[in-house]
Design an enzyme around this catalytic site. Structure first.
Site, PDB file in Angstrom:
ATOM      1  N   ASP A 268      32.239  66.846  18.000  1.00 35.87           N
ATOM      2  CA  ASP A 268      31.528  67.933  17.329  1.00 35.87           C
ATOM      3  C   ASP A 268      30.637  67.298  16.259  1.00 35.87           C
ATOM      4  O   ASP A 268      30.401  66.095  16.295  1.00 35.87           O
ATOM      5  CB  ASP A 268      32.541  68.952  16.776  1.00 35.87           C
ATOM      6  CG  ASP A 268      31.970  70.368  16.742  1.00 35.87           C
ATOM      7  OD1 ASP A 268      30.788  70.515  16.340  1.00 35.87           O
ATOM      8  OD2 ASP A 268      32.677  71.330  17.087  1.00 35.87           O
ATOM      9  N   ASP A 269      30.134  68.093  15.324  1.00 35.69           N
ATOM     10  CA  ASP A 269      29.178  67.562  14.361  1.00 35.69           C
ATOM     11  C   ASP A 269      29.760  66.373  13.580  1.00 35.69           C
ATOM     12  O   ASP A 269      30.913  66.414  13.141  1.00 35.69           O
ATOM     13  CB  ASP A 269      28.785  68.659  13.373  1.00 35.69           C
ATOM     14  CG  ASP A 269      28.234  69.891  14.084  1.00 35.69           C
ATOM     15  OD1 ASP A 269      27.452  69.734  15.038  1.00 35.69           O
ATOM     16  OD2 ASP A 269      28.598  71.019  13.684  1.00 35.69           O
TER      17      ASP A 269
END
Ligand SMILES: *[C@@H]1O[C@H](CO)[C@@H](O)[C@H](O)[C@H]1NC(C)=O
Ligand SMILES: *[C@@H]1O[C@H](CO)[C@@H](O)[C@H](O)[C@H]1NC(C)=O
Ligand SMILES: *[C@@H]1O[C@H](CO)[C@@H](O)[C@H](O)[C@H]1NC(C)=O
Ligand SMILES: *[C@@H]1O[C@H](CO)[C@@H](O)[C@H](O)[C@H]1NC(C)=O
Ligand SMILES: *[C@@H]1O[C@H](CO)[C@@H](O)[C@H](O)[C@H]1NC(C)=O
Ligand SMILES: *[C@@H]1O[C@H](CO)[C@@H](O)[C@H](O)[C@H]1NC(C)=O
Ligand SMILES: *[C@@H]1O[C@H](CO)[C@@H](O)[C@H](O)[C@H]1NC(C)=O
Ligand SMILES: *[C@@H]1O[C@H](CO)[C@@H](O)[C@H](O)[C@H]1NC(C)=O
Length: 479
Positions: A268-269
């Site tokens: 994810d980020d």
């Protein structure tokens, strides 16, 4: 203390306080006395130097509290009793807990103030996969519900609340969240509580997390929330690129944060800047502000190098991103929001990015959706303004930009200058897809959309003042 005493007790564990008091002469007598004691001295002591916001007067080793580093014995009680014991020094110079080489299985444990957790090289904290080792906590007030399940949430592996002056550091020791257990439960929709994070610090001031390797968090890795004066430095954060919600670092309703020299590969980020979710975040109303992110290297094929949002309902302002690198990453500095979020994302400054193999260089999304309650306030429109990007080189890019504001709530004052984007073989025809936005560009190739007209010679602003957190110097400490 005599040599013969030591020879008769070769298997004693030498407490830190004792070894600290011994002069070189007596330490030499250990060498004569016992090989096994030499090993203890070499691996646990040896005048270790480390940089920290504050040094500590007292120290202890995890093994003093009965810990066993075999990778299978639970050490939750050892961590808790060590930290409870060391909390007696809160008002007496603080204390440091050494985690020596070994594999230290544990459930969630709590930190204390004026405290340093130090992981030596080859020390590995392994997160337990036994749910009874993870106490539950109420949901975060600015989120109103858990992200995986509405009711409570599991306490993070390393947790702290209402603290002052906490350091989590080491000589590149490891914390392994053994997240596969939790990822499986998430994918099969079997969670009754929201997954734990690897590290969460709430309502605290003066936090340092540095020089460590973090692996396989059950969900987000490092989550400071409702906190201030935070330095995050020299972390290696690794999770499989298909693992769910394994964000690297999530500054959330925090003030004065410096994130630097981190290397992050995740599902994810790499960094996700947040401040609460819809009405809950608006009500709590604590922004994330005065944040600098520099010299980050990110690999995240399905997410952003730096995301602002989507939960941004306490506001996000004065974020500076400098000299960052992304490789094989979906987008660079992405804004994510939605009707119902309210608040703002403003005064964002990005300078110097080197990007390679990207789906998007610029991506803003005003229709992110994802609401804690279906009846969010349709009048709570986020204000997205004064977003500045300059000095960017990118290659092998699929789309230069997808900039989607909100109808009747455009994203304004976007500035982009000095950007060279090399598009990939599979490049899309519509390189700049812009709706409900306004701003200017200068020296940008390929040519931007009509909503971002060229203004020759314009250099997008970047602040020349220094954030207070940039002035914090680390001391050289020893134990
Ligand atoms: C921690 O990393 C910094 C660079 O980020 C380095 O200067 C320092 O020596 C490292 N400290 C330890 C104890 O490894
Ligand atoms: C914890 O602290 C007490 C009181 O200072 C001390 O006497 C004791 O030895 C400590 N416990 C351990 C296991 O070190
Ligand atoms: C850790 O802190 C939380 C929140 O304050 C608390 O509920 C929990 O009981 C604490 N755990 C221990 C072992 O002290
Ligand atoms: C921690 O601080 C928050 C905010 O100041 C406060 O609401 C809460 O009661 C405190 N919790 C504890 C356990 O002291
Ligand atoms: C720390 O360990 C990780 C994982 O082994 C490694 O990739 C990284 O290069 C190390 N960092 C330093 C500064 O030694
Ligand atoms: C360019 O990007 C594509 C994906 O869009 C990737 O498959 C390819 O390996 C990249 N090429 C290079 C030279 O990095
Ligand atoms: C444009 O950006 C590059 C880095 O991408 C930088 O080296 C150069 O100095 C910048 N030019 C100006 C005029 O700022
Ligand atoms: C342009 O962006 C809009 C809004 O994000 C999207 O719905 C549309 O499909 C995009 N068009 C193309 C050709 O990519």
């Amino acid at each position: 203390m005599s040599l013969s005493f030591l020879q008769d007790n070769q298997n004693i564990t030498v407490p830190m306080s004792l070894t600290m008091k011994l002069g070189p002469k007596i330490r030499n007598s250990y060498v004569l006395g016992s090989i096994s004691i030499i090993m203890t001295l070499v691996s646990v002591v040896g005048g270790v130097e480390y940089p920290a916001i504050n040094c500590r007067k007292h120290s202890a080793v995890l093994t003093d509290f009965g810990a066993i580093g075999d990778g299978t014995t639970s050490n939750t009680d050892a961590f808790n009793s060590a930290i409870t014991n060391l909390s007696q020094y809160v008002n007496d110079g603080g204390a440091l807990l050494v985690v020596p080489p070994g594999k230290w299985l544990t459930g969630s444990f709590n930190l204390t103030s004026h405290f340093t957790l130090f992981l030596q090289k080859d020390a590995v904290i392994l997160a337990s996969q036994d749910e009874s080792e993870w106490p539950s906590l109420p949901v975060l007030p600015s989120y109103g519900r858990g992200r995986d399940a509405p009711d409570g949430r599991f306490s993070s592996l390393i947790f702290g609340t209402n603290l002052t002056d906490v350091v989590i550091t080491g000589d590149n020791g490891t914390v392994d969240g053994q997240g596969s257990y939790w990822w499986g439960k998430f994918k099969n929709d079997e969670l009754k509580l929201t997954r734990p994070y690897l590290i969460e610090i709430m309502f605290s001031d003066q936090i340092q997390v540095s020089n460590l390797t973090f692996l396989n968090s059950p969900s987000w890795f490092v989550h400071p929330i409702y906190s201030s004066n935070i330095i995050i430095q020299g972390l290696t954060i690794l999770a499989p690129i298909d693992s769910p919600n394994t964000d690297g670092i999530n500054p959330d309703s925090c003030d004065n944060i410096r994130i630097e020299d981190c290397y992050i590969v995740s599902g994810d980020d790499c960094v996700a800047v947040k401040s609460g979710w819809d009405g809950y975040g608006i009500k709590v109303g604590i922004p994330t502000q005065h944040l600098i992110i520099r010299r980050l290297t990110c690999i995240s094929p399905d997410s952003a190098m730096i995301a602002l949002g989507s939960e941004m309902s306490g506001g996000i302002q004065d974020v500076r991103a400098e000299d960052n690198i992304a490789i094989n990453t979906q987008s660079a500095v992405r804004i994510k929001t939605a009707v119902g979020r309210g608040a703002y994302v403003k005064d964002i400054f990005v300078k110097g990015m080197t990007l390679s193999t990207m789906k998007y260089v610029f991506w803003m999304t005003g229709s992110y959706g994802s609401h804690p309650d279906p009846d969010f306030d349709p009048k709570a429109l986020p204000q997205i303004t004064r977003i500045n990007y300059r000095d960017i080189i990118a290659d092998n890019v699929t789309y230069s930009a997808r900039l989607e504001g909100i109808p009747n709530d455009p994203f304004t004052d976007i500035c982009i200058s000095n950007v060279t984007i090399g598009v990939s073989e599979q490049k899309k025809k519509l390189q700049w897809n812009c709706t409900d936005i306004a701003g200017v560009t200068s020296g940008v190739t390929p040519q931007p959309c009509d909503l971002l007209p060229q203004k020759d010679g314009n250099e997008c602003p970047y602040p020349d003042d220094i954030l207070p957190i940039e002035n914090v110097k680390l001391q050289t400490c020893t134990f």
